[in-house]
Design a protein around this motif. Structure first.
Motif, mmCIF file in Angstrom:
data_model
loop_
_atom_site.group_PDB
_atom_site.id
_atom_site.type_symbol
_atom_site.label_atom_id
_atom_site.label_comp_id
_atom_site.label_asym_id
_atom_site.label_seq_id
_atom_site.Cartn_x
_atom_site.Cartn_y
_atom_site.Cartn_z
ATOM 1 N N GLU A 9 31.035 40.501 52.790
ATOM 2 C CA GLU A 9 29.762 40.346 53.708
ATOM 3 C C GLU A 9 30.386 39.772 55.315
ATOM 4 O O GLU A 9 31.347 39.430 55.000
ATOM 5 C CB GLU A 9 28.813 39.243 53.047
ATOM 6 C CG GLU A 9 28.630 39.427 51.587
ATOM 7 C CD GLU A 9 27.860 38.619 50.927
ATOM 8 O OE1 GLU A 9 26.619 38.994 50.713
ATOM 9 O OE2 GLU A 9 28.264 37.818 51.553
ATOM 10 N N LYS A 10 29.626 40.043 55.753
ATOM 11 C CA LYS A 10 29.913 39.874 57.252
ATOM 12 C C LYS A 10 28.245 39.119 57.497
ATOM 13 O O LYS A 10 27.498 39.757 57.361
ATOM 14 C CB LYS A 10 29.916 40.878 58.555
ATOM 15 C CG LYS A 10 29.723 40.813 59.941
ATOM 16 C CD LYS A 10 29.879 41.886 60.896
ATOM 17 C CE LYS A 10 29.079 41.862 61.951
ATOM 18 N NZ LYS A 10 28.683 42.917 62.899
ATOM 19 N N SER A 12 26.358 35.926 59.996
ATOM 20 C CA SER A 12 26.038 35.586 61.433
ATOM 21 C C SER A 12 25.734 34.186 60.766
ATOM 22 O O SER A 12 24.534 34.324 60.573
ATOM 23 C CB SER A 12 25.697 36.632 62.455
ATOM 24 O OG SER A 12 26.029 37.819 62.056
ATOM 25 N N ASP A 51 25.485 41.144 56.079
ATOM 26 C CA ASP A 51 25.488 42.348 56.339
ATOM 27 C C ASP A 51 26.943 42.498 54.887
ATOM 28 O O ASP A 51 27.412 42.147 54.707
ATOM 29 C CB ASP A 51 25.770 42.767 57.300
ATOM 30 C CG ASP A 51 25.265 43.047 58.860
ATOM 31 O OD1 ASP A 51 23.265 43.414 57.964
ATOM 32 O OD2 ASP A 51 25.249 42.818 59.487
ATOM 33 N N GLU A 53 29.361 44.459 53.146
ATOM 34 C CA GLU A 53 30.406 45.380 53.387
ATOM 35 C C GLU A 53 30.495 46.489 52.304
ATOM 36 O O GLU A 53 30.353 47.371 52.272
ATOM 37 C CB GLU A 53 30.694 44.824 53.955
ATOM 38 C CG GLU A 53 30.185 44.061 55.543
ATOM 39 C CD GLU A 53 32.060 43.773 56.510
ATOM 40 O OE1 GLU A 53 32.566 44.066 56.488
ATOM 41 O OE2 GLU A 53 30.679 44.001 57.731
#
Length: 67
Positions: A9-10, A12, A51, A53
């Motif tokens: 996962e990204k 932020s 996000d 991935e």
């Protein structure tokens, strides 16, 4: 059966911090980097967005000794 699942996962994160007035742009950057590197900012960071991935799985072969 054992499976190793890998999830990528990204993430932020955002932090609302106070910095001293009157700093130049490079000094602001350095102040933020210093706070992050020292760990001071970790308590201020909140997950803002994630996000997905990828996800994968690998079957782990077990030996009779593992059972």
């Amino acid at each position: 059966m054992k499976v190793i699942v890998t999830l990528v996962e990204k993430i932020s994160s955002q932090a609302h911090i106070d910095i001293p007035d009157g700093l130049t742009e490079p000094a602001i950057r350095q102040h933020i980097v210093d706070r992050y590197n020292s760990g001071e900012m970790l308590t201020d960071l909140n997950i803002f967005h994630v996000d997905f991935e990828s996800i994968s799985a690998k079957i782990v072969k077990q030996t009779p000794e593992d059972l």
